[in-house]
Design a protein around this motif. Structure first.
Motif, mmCIF file in Angstrom:
data_model
loop_
_atom_site.group_PDB
_atom_site.id
_atom_site.type_symbol
_atom_site.label_atom_id
_atom_site.label_comp_id
_atom_site.label_asym_id
_atom_site.label_seq_id
_atom_site.Cartn_x
_atom_site.Cartn_y
_atom_site.Cartn_z
ATOM 1 N N GLU A 79 0.830 -1.202 0.000
ATOM 2 C CA GLU A 79 0.000 0.000 0.000
ATOM 3 C C GLU A 79 0.864 1.251 0.000
ATOM 4 N N ALA A 80 1.961 1.222 0.785
ATOM 5 C CA ALA A 80 2.874 2.374 0.805
ATOM 6 C C ALA A 80 3.533 2.570 -0.545
ATOM 7 N N ALA A 81 3.918 1.450 -1.180
ATOM 8 C CA ALA A 81 4.542 1.537 -2.507
ATOM 9 C C ALA A 81 3.552 2.100 -3.516
ATOM 10 N N ALA A 82 2.299 1.653 -3.432
ATOM 11 C CA ALA A 82 1.275 2.156 -4.349
ATOM 12 C C ALA A 82 1.064 3.653 -4.156
ATOM 13 N N ALA A 83 1.087 4.107 -2.895
ATOM 14 C CA ALA A 83 0.924 5.537 -2.619
ATOM 15 C C ALA A 83 2.085 6.335 -3.206
#
Length: 301
Positions: A79-83
């Motif tokens: 999720e952090a990478a996607a953000a």
């Protein structure tokens, strides 16, 4: 095995009871109990012992929780990478530039960009136009700035800027008092011969031929900044790209308009068939702002 089942199991393990897990997830306690029962049936072993209305993790339950916890940690990283990708693209920007823009304009744009996006890793390589084109065509770099003479097949490209050729003349040279320099003024003058692209070279040769002028070449140079430095030392007169000398010490030269008007044409190049991430689009916006500020400086010079 469904995500909601794992979520209910993890909530019970971390909170200590089905009721508190229900509060954490905003559902009813029977919904939590139902998820746990479904998960146990699918797994084929008990996750909790029910002791006096308490849910006590079994050995198997504790072992399984380690794996579930790792799963949620991995999901959080995703999720952090996607953000980061949504906000910044790949999180890395690689720019290649030819020398005339890579000395001042592009570094100034990258410095402004880094202030706005301090966590982005930036790479800048200053190369010949053909090398810039190859770095971008191979997908190694996100953006390139090059001259028009390179082969633009195999890359996406768009016009970036035109810079009108100027003359750099030693400050104590008799021609330094002029407002405009013309081909006939350069006849038999010591000349710093820049390595022009084919179109510019042909245009300049035509201008000299029309004026029946023949400058006396004393030094062949590759870069406009080098020609400016040589002119400052009194070595001769150069016809150069003004964008390459913005910010340089010009106390030893006069920079004068050259007529007829000839222009250095520069292009932006991009890897073929690749969508431009937000990060690249953000940098292009900064680059355009710096280009426009440079254009104002050139107009007022």
């Amino acid at each position: 095995m469904q995500h909601r089942q794992l979520e209910a199991f993890a909530a019970v393990m971390t909170s200590g009871s089905a009721s508190r897990a229900a509060e954490l997830l905003g559902v009813t306690q029977p919904a939590i109990s139902r998820c746990i029962a479904e998960l146990e049936r699918e797994l084929g072993f008990s996750l909790f012992d029910r002791i006096r209305s308490r849910m006590v993790p079994t050995f198997e339950g504790r072992m399984f929780f380690r794996e579930v916890d790792s799963h949620f940690l991995a999901m959080a990283k995703l999720e952090a990478a996607a953000a980061r990708i949504r906000e910044f693209g790949a999180g890395e920007l690689k720019v290649a530039s030819l020398h005339s823009l890579g000395g001042r304009l592009v570094p100034k744009a990258l410095a402004s960009f880094q202030k706005a996006f301090p966590r982005i890793n930036v790479t800048l390589q200053v190369q010949s136009s053909s090398q810039v084109r190859d770095l971008v065509a191979s997908g190694q770099f996100d953006i390139g700035l090059c001259s028009e003479e390179v082969d633009l097949n195999g890359v996406e490209h768009q016009h970036f800027a035109d810079y009108r050729m100027v003359a750099v003349i030693p400050r104590d040279h008799p021609l330094a008092v002029r407002v405009v320099i013309r081909p006939e003024d350069l006849h038999d003058q010591p000349f710093l011969q820049l390595d022009f692209d084919e179109r510019l070279s042909r245009g300049l040769q035509d201008a000299f031929a029309t004026a029946q002028a023949k400058p006396r070449v004393v030094v062949d140079v590759e870069y406009s900044a080098t020609a400016c430095a040589l002119a400052a030392e009194g070595a001769g007169i150069g016809l150069i790209n003004p964008a390459a000398i913005i910010g340089l010490d010009r106390s030893g030269v006069r920079v004068l308009r050259f007529e007829p008007a000839l222009h250095f044409r520069k292009h932006l190049v991009f890897p073929p068939g690749r969508p431009r991430p937000q990060l690249v689009r953000d940098f292009l916006g900064v680059l355009a702002e710096v280009r426009n500020r440079f254009a104002l400086q050139l107009d007022n010079a």
